[in-house]
Design an enzyme around this catalytic site. Structure first.
Site, PDB file in Angstrom:
ATOM      1  N   HIS A  17       0.840  -1.210   0.000  1.00  0.00           N
ATOM      2  CA  HIS A  17       0.000   0.000   0.000  1.00  0.00           C
ATOM      3  C   HIS A  17       0.873   1.258   0.000  1.00  0.00           C
ATOM      4  O   HIS A  17       0.584   2.219  -0.718  1.00  0.00           O
ATOM      5  CB  HIS A  17      -0.887   0.047   1.258  1.00  0.00           C
ATOM      6  CG  HIS A  17      -1.925  -1.024   1.351  1.00  0.00           C
ATOM      7  ND1 HIS A  17      -2.072  -1.809   2.474  1.00  0.00           N
ATOM      8  CD2 HIS A  17      -2.871  -1.441   0.483  1.00  0.00           C
ATOM      9  CE1 HIS A  17      -3.075  -2.655   2.294  1.00  0.00           C
ATOM     10  NE2 HIS A  17      -3.578  -2.460   1.089  1.00  0.00           N
ATOM     11  N   LYS A  41     -18.018  -6.281   8.380  1.00  0.00           N
ATOM     12  CA  LYS A  41     -16.770  -7.017   8.634  1.00  0.00           C
ATOM     13  C   LYS A  41     -16.237  -6.638  10.003  1.00  0.00           C
ATOM     14  O   LYS A  41     -16.383  -5.489  10.416  1.00  0.00           O
ATOM     15  CB  LYS A  41     -15.724  -6.589   7.606  1.00  0.00           C
ATOM     16  CG  LYS A  41     -15.569  -7.500   6.417  1.00  0.00           C
ATOM     17  CD  LYS A  41     -14.274  -7.119   5.712  1.00  0.00           C
ATOM     18  CE  LYS A  41     -14.165  -7.636   4.308  1.00  0.00           C
ATOM     19  NZ  LYS A  41     -12.983  -7.047   3.639  1.00  0.00           N
ATOM     20  N   ARG A  90      -2.284  -6.350  -8.391  1.00  0.00           N
ATOM     21  CA  ARG A  90      -1.167  -7.254  -8.100  1.00  0.00           C
ATOM     22  C   ARG A  90      -1.052  -8.346  -9.158  1.00  0.00           C
ATOM     23  O   ARG A  90      -0.009  -8.535  -9.760  1.00  0.00           O
ATOM     24  CB  ARG A  90      -1.360  -7.902  -6.722  1.00  0.00           C
ATOM     25  CG  ARG A  90      -1.125  -6.950  -5.574  1.00  0.00           C
ATOM     26  CD  ARG A  90      -1.600  -7.537  -4.287  1.00  0.00           C
ATOM     27  NE  ARG A  90      -3.031  -7.853  -4.367  1.00  0.00           N
ATOM     28  CZ  ARG A  90      -3.782  -8.177  -3.347  1.00  0.00           C
ATOM     29  NH1 ARG A  90      -3.264  -8.287  -2.155  1.00  0.00           N
ATOM     30  NH2 ARG A  90      -5.070  -8.426  -3.505  1.00  0.00           N
ATOM     31  N   SER A 128      -3.102  -7.591   3.162  1.00  0.00           N
ATOM     32  CA  SER A 128      -3.311  -7.399   4.600  1.00  0.00           C
ATOM     33  C   SER A 128      -3.641  -8.727   5.272  1.00  0.00           C
ATOM     34  O   SER A 128      -3.231  -8.972   6.409  1.00  0.00           O
ATOM     35  CB  SER A 128      -4.446  -6.400   4.851  1.00  0.00           C
ATOM     36  OG  SER A 128      -4.099  -5.142   4.346  1.00  0.00           O
TER      37      SER A 128
END
Ligand code: PNS
Length: 165
Positions: A17, A41, A90, A128
């Site tokens: 990040h 979440k 990614r 993460s």
């Protein structure tokens, strides 16, 4: 003036990040890092902690601010009067979700464009959730997150009851 938003969950912020933030900040006049408050979440770090950690790791980049948002990303973009959304890509596996996100955001708010920055190859595997897993089982995250985040992760899993949650 070019203003962009870099949205995400950042639970926690990783070196991947930070790499995207640095590169995006060099391309625009103002970059707002938007931390999603997602009530469905249960994050490892609270919204306040995630914002504070991002502020800490971006404190030397003068055109970066960190804010939280709830609800739709495009509503946050409208509020901020930002026409650019930055996302990191990614691998091919990211593409499907990112395409849908970018196209739905464009459909709802045509003034906005998503700009993808290809993640540096050294961070292409990093997420993460990988970082949280490594921390949970006492692994070494020092290459994957800034030092201050590594310390916080170690602290959070230090107590026995947190160790295998
Ligand atoms: O770091 P993440 O979890 O990959 O970030 C995903 C994020 C925050 C960019 C995405 O979930 C999001 O924008 N959520 C807000 C709700 C929204 O606007 N969804 C798109 C429907 S148009």
């Amino acid at each position: 003036m070019q203003k962009a938003i870099y949205p995400g969950s950042f639970d926690p912020v990783t070196n991947g990040h930070v790499d995207i933030i640095q590169r995006a900040a060099a391309m625009v006049d103002e970059l707002v890092v938007g931390v999603l408050i997602n009530s469905s979440k249960k994050p490892l770090f609270s919204m306040e902690e995630r914002v504070a950690m991002l502020k800490e790791v971006t404190k030397d980049i003068s055109n970066v601010t960190v804010k939280s948002f709830e609800g739709l990303l495009i509503d946050f973009a409208r509020e901020e009067d930002a026409k650019i959304i930055i996302r990191g890509l990614r691998a091919v596996s990211d593409y499907e979700f990112e395409l849908q996100l970018a196209q739905s955001n464009k459909a709802v708010y045509p003034a906005v464009d998503t700009v993808f920055l290809v993640t540096s190859s050294k961070y292409s595997f990093l997420s993460s959730s990988i970082v949280r897993d490594i921390a949970k089982y006492g692994g070494d995250n020092s290459k994957f997150v800034p030092d201050c985040i590594d310390k916080k992760l170690k602290l959070i899993y230090k107590t026995k009851e947190n160790q295998y949650e």
